[in-house]
Design an enzyme around this catalytic site. Structure first.
Site, short mmCIF file in Angstrom:
data_model
loop_
_atom_site.label_atom_id
_atom_site.label_comp_id
_atom_site.label_asym_id
_atom_site.label_seq_id
_atom_site.Cartn_x
_atom_site.Cartn_y
_atom_site.Cartn_z
N GLY A 152 0.79 -1.22 0.00
CA GLY A 152 0.00 0.00 0.00
C GLY A 152 0.82 1.27 0.00
O GLY A 152 0.45 2.27 -0.64
N ASN A 197 -7.08 3.60 9.72
CA ASN A 197 -6.46 2.39 10.24
C ASN A 197 -6.33 2.38 11.76
O ASN A 197 -6.12 1.32 12.36
CB ASN A 197 -5.07 2.20 9.62
N HIS A 216 -1.72 -8.35 2.62
CA HIS A 216 -1.63 -8.89 3.98
C HIS A 216 -2.69 -8.34 4.92
O HIS A 216 -2.77 -8.75 6.07
CB HIS A 216 -0.22 -8.69 4.55
N CYS A 265 2.03 0.95 12.86
CA CYS A 265 3.02 1.84 12.25
C CYS A 265 3.58 2.84 13.24
O CYS A 265 4.61 3.46 12.99
CB CYS A 265 2.40 2.58 11.07
N GLN A 300 -7.36 -0.51 4.16
CA GLN A 300 -8.13 -1.21 5.18
C GLN A 300 -9.48 -1.72 4.67
O GLN A 300 -10.17 -2.44 5.40
CB GLN A 300 -8.36 -0.28 6.39
N THR A 347 11.57 -7.36 -11.46
CA THR A 347 10.90 -8.65 -11.67
C THR A 347 9.70 -8.79 -10.74
O THR A 347 9.78 -8.53 -9.54
CB THR A 347 11.88 -9.81 -11.41
#
Length: 384
Positions: free
Chosen positions: A70, A150, A200, A329, A178, A236
């Site tokens: 994100g 969040n 995730h 965070c 979220q 990649t």
């Protein structure tokens, strides 16, 4: 009992997601940029995944690009739109994730844009009348406002925000980290310019995310070095991550209503238990107790001043309870939560964010609330 109530930070990987990823870890290992059979197999997997994600989100496959998560998606939308779309003014709010705030603040400090923050009240509500007034008087504007917060769980009406932006010809970017995988989104109907998502948060793998770029906009690459992602992101591709994210999003959409009802039941049960816990001064933050105005996955609780507040998250961890102080965070930082500061919450309160998933149970809620009660009761006894 070991309890994980930090699902807004990261969710456990679904077993079906792991099973979908394994062949691309073990057997289908070719570089998708290679033209031989091994490469064509992984290239095909990426494009099948892109088509499926676009279908689920109501977008065209050409509007979906894969990122590392994100934060990269938010940065790509902000830096790219300011550079390519003649953006001179940006509007956001003090409640945004740092992936948005820090990117916008950097652009403002370097003179790329003038940055205006919307007013918010003590419950975390945005002043959309102010947004209209700003857009009436400012052209070439980027509006960056999240779908859901969040930390406190407030859910914002991005349909209304999108309509305001469309009325005044502003570019609209929304951090939907979220809400992707938890709420149905139809991006073509929404008419948003950019959204960000990361796997995730909905039982997919870490290190893989997506950005939706509306086909009306052309922005430059944020990462250079190759022609991957149709020249939009060098490097990649994370093939098994992309496959895993797609499987996780498919499962999320298949079971969305059943999972929502289960998780909402867990959250409402915890609200009731905390209200009956007799912890004097306990308050809920923002709109997190309103099921129509908040994430069903997040409950933000502030606890009264106490000597144990500074170590509360660590004390919960000692009792094998995982939760966040505000958000993951900021939990490891000595700087207080910018979201809670914007709400005007007293600094001597301790704030815990409990966040839930389909794997949580009411028995876990009982254990967590009982543990909190004992921590505060034992402290009062020791102080007596």
């Amino acid at each position: 009992m070991r309890v994980y109530f930090d699902n807004a930070a990261s969710t456990p990987l679904d077993q079906s997601v792991m099973e979908a990823m394994l062949p691309y870890m073990q057997e289908h290992f070719g570089n998708p940029s290679s033209i031989h059979g091994h490469g064509r197999t992984t290239r095909s997997a990426i494009e099948v995944a892109r088509k499926k994600i676009a279908e689920l989100l109501g977008a065209a496959p050409s509007e979906i690009f894969f990122t590392s998560g994100g934060t990269e998606a938010d940065n790509m939308a902000i830096f790219g739109s300011i550079e390519a779309l003649n953006i001179q003014h940006a509007v956001s709010s003090p409640l945004e994730h740092h992936a948005v705030l820090h990117a916008l603040e950097h652009q403002a400090k370097t003179g790329k844009v003038q940055l205006t923050m919307l007013e918010v009240d003590s419950q975390g509500n945005l002043n959309l009348d102010q947004l209209k007034h700003i857009l009436q008087n400012q052209k070439n504007t980027l509006v960056s406002l999240m779908h859901a917060n969040n930390e406190i769980g407030n859910l914002y009406d991005i349909q209304a925000i999108a309509e305001i932006c469309r009325e005044y010809q502003a570019v609209f970017h929304s951090d939907t980290v979220q809400t992707v995988g938890h709420f149905p989104l139809n991006l073509h109907e929404l008419k948003v310019g950019f959204i960000a998502g990361t796997a995730h948060k909905f039982h997919g793998p870490k290190g893989i995310g997506l950005i939706y770029i509306n086909s009306d906009y052309n922005i430059p690459s944020l990462i250079h070095g190759g022609s991957q992602e149709r020249n939009m992101r060098g490097g990649t591709e994370n093939v098994y991550g992309i496959v895993g994210m797609t499987k996780a999003l498919e499962l999320a959409y298949q079971n969305m209503e059943a999972d929502r009802l289960h998780i909402l039941g867990i959250k409402e049960y915890m609200i009731q238990k905390l209200q009956n816990a007799n912890i004097e001064g306990l308050v809920f933050n923002g709109a997190c107790t309103d099921p129509d105005k908040s994430l069903y996955t997040v409950l933000s609780v502030s606890l009264p001043p106490s000597d144990i507040n500074e170590m509360l998250v660590f004390n919960l961890d000692i009792h094998q309870i995982s939760a966040s102080a505000g958000s993951a965070c900021t939990s490891g930082s000595h700087v207080g939560s910018h979201v809670l500061q914007a709400l005007g919450l007293p600094s001597d309160y301790a704030t815990i964010r409990f966040s839930f998933s389909k794997f949580n149970t009411k028995a876990e809620v009982d254990y967590v609330v009982d543990t909190l009660k004992k921590l505060y009761q034992n402290h009062k006894i020791a102080q007596a």
